[in-house]
Design a protein around this motif. Structure first.
Motif, PDB file in Angstrom:
ATOM      1  N   GLY A 259      23.737  32.332  42.690  1.00  0.00           N
ATOM      2  CA  GLY A 259      24.109  32.611  41.314  1.00  0.00           C
ATOM      3  C   GLY A 259      25.260  33.598  41.341  1.00  0.00           C
ATOM      4  O   GLY A 259      25.539  34.225  42.370  1.00  0.00           O
ATOM      5  N   ILE A 260      25.965  33.743  40.237  1.00  0.00           N
ATOM      6  CA  ILE A 260      27.112  34.654  40.186  1.00  0.00           C
ATOM      7  C   ILE A 260      26.878  35.714  39.110  1.00  0.00           C
ATOM      8  O   ILE A 260      26.786  35.395  37.928  1.00  0.00           O
ATOM      9  N   GLU A 261      26.777  36.954  39.527  1.00  0.00           N
ATOM     10  CA  GLU A 261      26.709  38.081  38.607  1.00  0.00           C
ATOM     11  C   GLU A 261      27.892  39.025  38.792  1.00  0.00           C
ATOM     12  O   GLU A 261      28.290  39.706  37.856  1.00  0.00           O
ATOM     13  N   ARG A 262      28.442  39.063  40.006  1.00  0.00           N
ATOM     14  CA  ARG A 262      29.520  40.000  40.300  1.00  0.00           C
ATOM     15  C   ARG A 262      30.525  39.348  41.237  1.00  0.00           C
ATOM     16  O   ARG A 262      30.153  38.729  42.226  1.00  0.00           O
ATOM     17  N   VAL A 263      31.808  39.492  40.904  1.00  0.00           N
ATOM     18  CA  VAL A 263      32.895  38.908  41.694  1.00  0.00           C
ATOM     19  C   VAL A 263      33.749  40.024  42.276  1.00  0.00           C
ATOM     20  O   VAL A 263      34.145  40.960  41.561  1.00  0.00           O
ATOM     21  N   LEU A 264      34.034  39.926  43.564  1.00  0.00           N
ATOM     22  CA  LEU A 264      34.880  40.917  44.231  1.00  0.00           C
ATOM     23  C   LEU A 264      36.323  40.437  44.243  1.00  0.00           C
ATOM     24  O   LEU A 264      36.611  39.324  44.699  1.00  0.00           O
ATOM     25  N   VAL A 265      37.231  41.290  43.753  1.00  0.00           N
ATOM     26  CA  VAL A 265      38.653  40.954  43.686  1.00  0.00           C
ATOM     27  C   VAL A 265      39.436  41.990  44.492  1.00  0.00           C
ATOM     28  O   VAL A 265      39.769  43.059  43.983  1.00  0.00           O
ATOM     29  N   PRO A 266      39.724  41.715  45.760  1.00  0.00           N
ATOM     30  CA  PRO A 266      40.545  42.644  46.546  1.00  0.00           C
ATOM     31  C   PRO A 266      42.005  42.553  46.110  1.00  0.00           C
ATOM     32  O   PRO A 266      42.547  41.457  45.956  1.00  0.00           O
ATOM     33  N   LEU A 267      42.632  43.688  45.908  1.00  0.00           N
ATOM     34  CA  LEU A 267      44.051  43.738  45.546  1.00  0.00           C
ATOM     35  C   LEU A 267      44.777  44.625  46.544  1.00  0.00           C
ATOM     36  O   LEU A 267      44.307  45.724  46.865  1.00  0.00           O
ATOM     37  N   ASP A 268      45.931  44.156  47.014  1.00  0.00           N
ATOM     38  CA  ASP A 268      46.654  44.898  48.040  1.00  0.00           C
ATOM     39  C   ASP A 268      47.714  45.840  47.473  1.00  0.00           C
ATOM     40  O   ASP A 268      48.460  46.473  48.229  1.00  0.00           O
ATOM     41  N   GLY A 269      47.797  45.933  46.147  1.00  0.00           N
ATOM     42  CA  GLY A 269      48.786  46.814  45.552  1.00  0.00           C
ATOM     43  C   GLY A 269      50.138  46.163  45.379  1.00  0.00           C
ATOM     44  O   GLY A 269      51.170  46.833  45.363  1.00  0.00           O
ATOM     45  N   THR A 270      50.148  44.834  45.214  1.00  0.00           N
ATOM     46  CA  THR A 270      51.382  44.119  44.883  1.00  0.00           C
ATOM     47  C   THR A 270      51.156  43.341  43.594  1.00  0.00           C
ATOM     48  O   THR A 270      50.045  42.869  43.325  1.00  0.00           O
TER      49      THR A 270
END
Length: 217
Positions: free
Chosen positions: A83-94
């Protein structure tokens, strides 16, 4: 109606069904023995908004050529528990990375999914004087959110998780502890020395990884 195209596998269908509820689409399946080239052609259908496949050694042939996001499902995942409750979004600062995932992030937020933004420092990117001023971290976080979150997913990113060390390892570790899906923008280039973070996430993550093709903004 928009559709999510899935190549047959129990775990892939479970993930596709969950994603379909989130984005308001229906699931369309193809047999597991459909050749990669045929699956890629099917992804070109204007109604297809996403593809879902079980991860295997040959899956890069699909991911490199797809114009829509592809979700790679780890072989060890237990389908019945997904199931999906939380999504991780890595951002590299661009800005390029933020733009690439913006549409997907907004879809998840509209469905009430919690978004975790992650930024990982390495030895070359830690801000100068980070450990010398009490307000340094708060000021840096505020600037990062204002520059790389607010313009692309306004009102959706209120907090930022920071880690230091190997980027790929941190993404996988944080996801294993706190998230149900990783969303990564990528250039679709796999020449030697490129896409190391994407390769690591796909190879070692215990949750599905959505790879979103980077396009110009």
């Amino acid at each position: 109606m928009n559709s999510i195209l899935v190549r047959s596998a129990e775990s892939a269908f479970a993930v596709a069904a969950t994603l379909a509820k989130v984005v308001g689409a229906h699931v369309s399946g193809v047999p597991s023995d459909v050749p990669d080239e045929e699956f890629v052609r099917a992804l070109d259908d204007p109604e297809v908004v996403m593809g879902v496949v079980a991860h295997n050694d040959g899956v890069w042939k699909i991911v490199r050529r797809s114009a829509v996001p592809i979700v790679l499902v780890p072989p060890t995942m237990v389908a019945a528990q997904y199931g999906i409750e939380r999504v991780l979004v890595p951002l590299d600062g661009t800005e390029e990375a933020s733009y690439a995932v913006a549409e997907s992030v907004r879809l998840f937020c509209a469905a009430g999914i919690e978004i975790m933004v992650l930024h990982v420092f390495d030895s070359t990117t830690v801000p100068a004087h980070w450990d010398q001023a009490a307000h340094a971290r708060a000021a840096w976080e505020t600037e990062f959110l204002a520059r790389f979150c607010a313009p692309y997913f306004p009102g959706l990113c209120q907090t930022l998780t920071l880690r230091s060390g190997a980027v790929g390892d941190n993404i996988v570790d944080v996801a294993a502890e706190q998230a149900d899906l990783i969303v990564l923008g990528w250039s679709q280039r796999l020449e030697p020395g490129r896409a190391q973070i994407v390769r690591n996430a796909v190879a070692t993550a215990t949750v599905p990884v959505m790879l979103v093709p980077v396009t110009s903004g």
